[in-house]
Design a protein around this motif. Structure first.
Motif, mmCIF file in Angstrom:
data_model
loop_
_atom_site.group_PDB
_atom_site.id
_atom_site.type_symbol
_atom_site.label_atom_id
_atom_site.label_comp_id
_atom_site.label_asym_id
_atom_site.label_seq_id
_atom_site.Cartn_x
_atom_site.Cartn_y
_atom_site.Cartn_z
ATOM 1 N N THR A 17 0.818 -1.222 0.000
ATOM 2 C CA THR A 17 0.000 0.000 0.000
ATOM 3 C C THR A 17 0.846 1.264 0.000
ATOM 4 N N GLY A 18 2.105 1.173 0.364
ATOM 5 C CA GLY A 18 2.948 2.360 0.478
ATOM 6 C C GLY A 18 3.450 2.833 -0.866
ATOM 7 N N ALA A 19 3.403 4.147 -1.058
ATOM 8 C CA ALA A 19 3.911 4.736 -2.298
ATOM 9 C C ALA A 19 4.206 6.210 -2.084
ATOM 10 N N VAL A 20 5.294 6.680 -2.702
ATOM 11 C CA VAL A 20 5.537 8.112 -2.755
ATOM 12 C C VAL A 20 4.511 8.677 -3.722
ATOM 13 N N THR A 21 3.756 9.659 -3.240
ATOM 14 C CA THR A 21 2.615 10.166 -3.978
ATOM 15 C C THR A 21 2.753 11.674 -4.171
ATOM 16 N N PRO A 22 2.638 12.173 -5.409
ATOM 17 C CA PRO A 22 2.639 13.627 -5.599
ATOM 18 C C PRO A 22 1.521 14.257 -4.761
ATOM 19 N N THR A 23 1.814 15.359 -4.128
ATOM 20 C CA THR A 23 0.872 15.988 -3.199
ATOM 21 C C THR A 23 -0.528 16.182 -3.777
ATOM 22 N N PRO A 24 -0.678 16.697 -5.005
ATOM 23 C CA PRO A 24 -2.046 16.870 -5.518
ATOM 24 C C PRO A 24 -2.821 15.563 -5.682
ATOM 25 N N ASP A 25 -2.098 14.433 -5.760
ATOM 26 C CA ASP A 25 -2.739 13.126 -5.954
ATOM 27 C C ASP A 25 -3.100 12.421 -4.645
ATOM 28 N N ILE A 26 -2.755 13.017 -3.507
ATOM 29 C CA ILE A 26 -2.992 12.359 -2.219
ATOM 30 C C ILE A 26 -4.473 12.031 -2.005
ATOM 31 N N PRO A 27 -5.416 12.947 -2.207
ATOM 32 C CA PRO A 27 -6.814 12.580 -1.951
ATOM 33 C C PRO A 27 -7.298 11.382 -2.790
ATOM 34 N N ALA A 28 -6.955 11.347 -4.063
ATOM 35 C CA ALA A 28 -7.392 10.234 -4.920
ATOM 36 C C ALA A 28 -6.720 8.930 -4.495
ATOM 37 N N ARG A 29 -5.435 8.984 -4.180
ATOM 38 C CA ARG A 29 -4.713 7.774 -3.745
ATOM 39 C C ARG A 29 -5.263 7.283 -2.404
ATOM 40 N N ALA A 30 -5.556 8.200 -1.495
ATOM 41 C CA ALA A 30 -6.117 7.810 -0.201
ATOM 42 C C ALA A 30 -7.487 7.165 -0.382
ATOM 43 N N ALA A 31 -8.316 7.731 -1.243
ATOM 44 C CA ALA A 31 -9.638 7.142 -1.496
ATOM 45 C C ALA A 31 -9.496 5.741 -2.065
ATOM 46 N N LEU A 32 -8.528 5.552 -2.955
ATOM 47 C CA LEU A 32 -8.290 4.223 -3.521
ATOM 48 C C LEU A 32 -7.859 3.247 -2.421
ATOM 49 N N LEU A 33 -6.911 3.659 -1.578
ATOM 50 C CA LEU A 33 -6.463 2.794 -0.484
ATOM 51 C C LEU A 33 -7.629 2.426 0.428
ATOM 52 N N LEU A 34 -8.422 3.414 0.796
ATOM 53 C CA LEU A 34 -9.505 3.189 1.752
ATOM 54 C C LEU A 34 -10.701 2.469 1.140
ATOM 55 N N SER A 35 -10.698 2.298 -0.180
ATOM 56 C CA SER A 35 -11.757 1.489 -0.797
ATOM 57 C C SER A 35 -11.505 -0.005 -0.576
ATOM 58 N N ASP A 36 -10.289 -0.342 -0.143
ATOM 59 C CA ASP A 36 -9.947 -1.728 0.189
ATOM 60 C C ASP A 36 -10.401 -1.991 1.627
ATOM 61 N N PRO A 37 -11.276 -2.953 1.876
ATOM 62 C CA PRO A 37 -11.761 -3.195 3.235
ATOM 63 C C PRO A 37 -10.669 -3.645 4.209
ATOM 64 N N ASN A 38 -9.520 -4.082 3.710
ATOM 65 C CA ASN A 38 -8.412 -4.474 4.580
ATOM 66 C C ASN A 38 -7.653 -3.275 5.132
ATOM 67 N N VAL A 39 -7.841 -2.110 4.513
ATOM 68 C CA VAL A 39 -7.163 -0.895 4.956
ATOM 69 C C VAL A 39 -8.078 -0.171 5.951
ATOM 70 N N ALA A 40 -7.629 -0.081 7.203
ATOM 71 C CA ALA A 40 -8.414 0.594 8.236
ATOM 72 C C ALA A 40 -8.221 2.106 8.178
ATOM 73 N N TYR A 41 -7.002 2.543 7.851
ATOM 74 C CA TYR A 41 -6.672 3.967 7.758
ATOM 75 C C TYR A 41 -5.347 4.082 7.026
ATOM 76 N N ALA A 42 -4.983 5.301 6.672
ATOM 77 C CA ALA A 42 -3.713 5.563 6.006
ATOM 78 C C ALA A 42 -2.973 6.658 6.763
#
Length: 154
Positions: free
Chosen positions: A112-137
């Motif tokens: 789940t870990g990745a260096v993410t460009p700052t403007p892309d953080i909200p979209a990447r976080a939403a993608l991570l949190l769409s996985d039920p195994n991810v409790a938080y980021a």
């Protein structure tokens, strides 16, 4: 998926301000912000130059365990309102950050870990949190791995 940037809890910050011990068992150090590069992990804004601040070791996990990283953070020494919400906090002003997902056991979910460009953080976080195994980021510094904020489902 709606996300929420979550600061360090106010009760934790109040304890640090009152001299409570940090994750290394030491009282927070008091300092003066010598520039504009000190992000407060409570108001999720930059500590103004010349303002009093706390420097301390923080573990943003409920208990010690092998994946419960400890690192340095800054806090406004004086009262500040808790930041957070669905929008990218203004204090995230570096080009990129590490975004990493954690399970309900508070351990890193590998892959789940990745260096993410700052403007892309909200979209990447939403993608991570769409996985039920991810409790938080976590949002962490891409250069120093310092904790900046948690991201939860709204």
């Amino acid at each position: 998926m709606t996300i929420h940037f979550t600061p360090i809890p106010t009760e934790t910050v109040r304890a640090y301000r009152a001299g409570g011990l940090d994750a290394n068992g030491q009282p927070p150090e008091r300092a003066i912000a010598a520039g504009a590069g000190y992000p407060c992990r409570h108001c999720l804004d930059m500590i103004p130059q010349g303002a009093a601040m706390l420097v301390l070791a923080h573990r943003p996990f409920p208990m010690p365990q092998p994946y419960a990283e400890i690192g340095p953070i800054f806090l406004c020494a004086d009262d500040c309102a808790a930041g957070g919400g669905p929008n990218l906090p203004a204090f995230l002003n570096s080009p990129a950050y590490i975004l990493r997902g954690y399970g309900s056991d508070h351990r890193i979910l590998y892959g789940t870990g990745a260096v993410t460009p700052t403007p892309d953080i909200p979209a990447r976080a939403a993608l991570l949190l769409s996985d039920p195994n991810v409790a938080y980021a976590h949002v962490r510094s891409a250069s120093n791995n310092c904790f900046h904020a948690a991201i939860n489902r709204a």
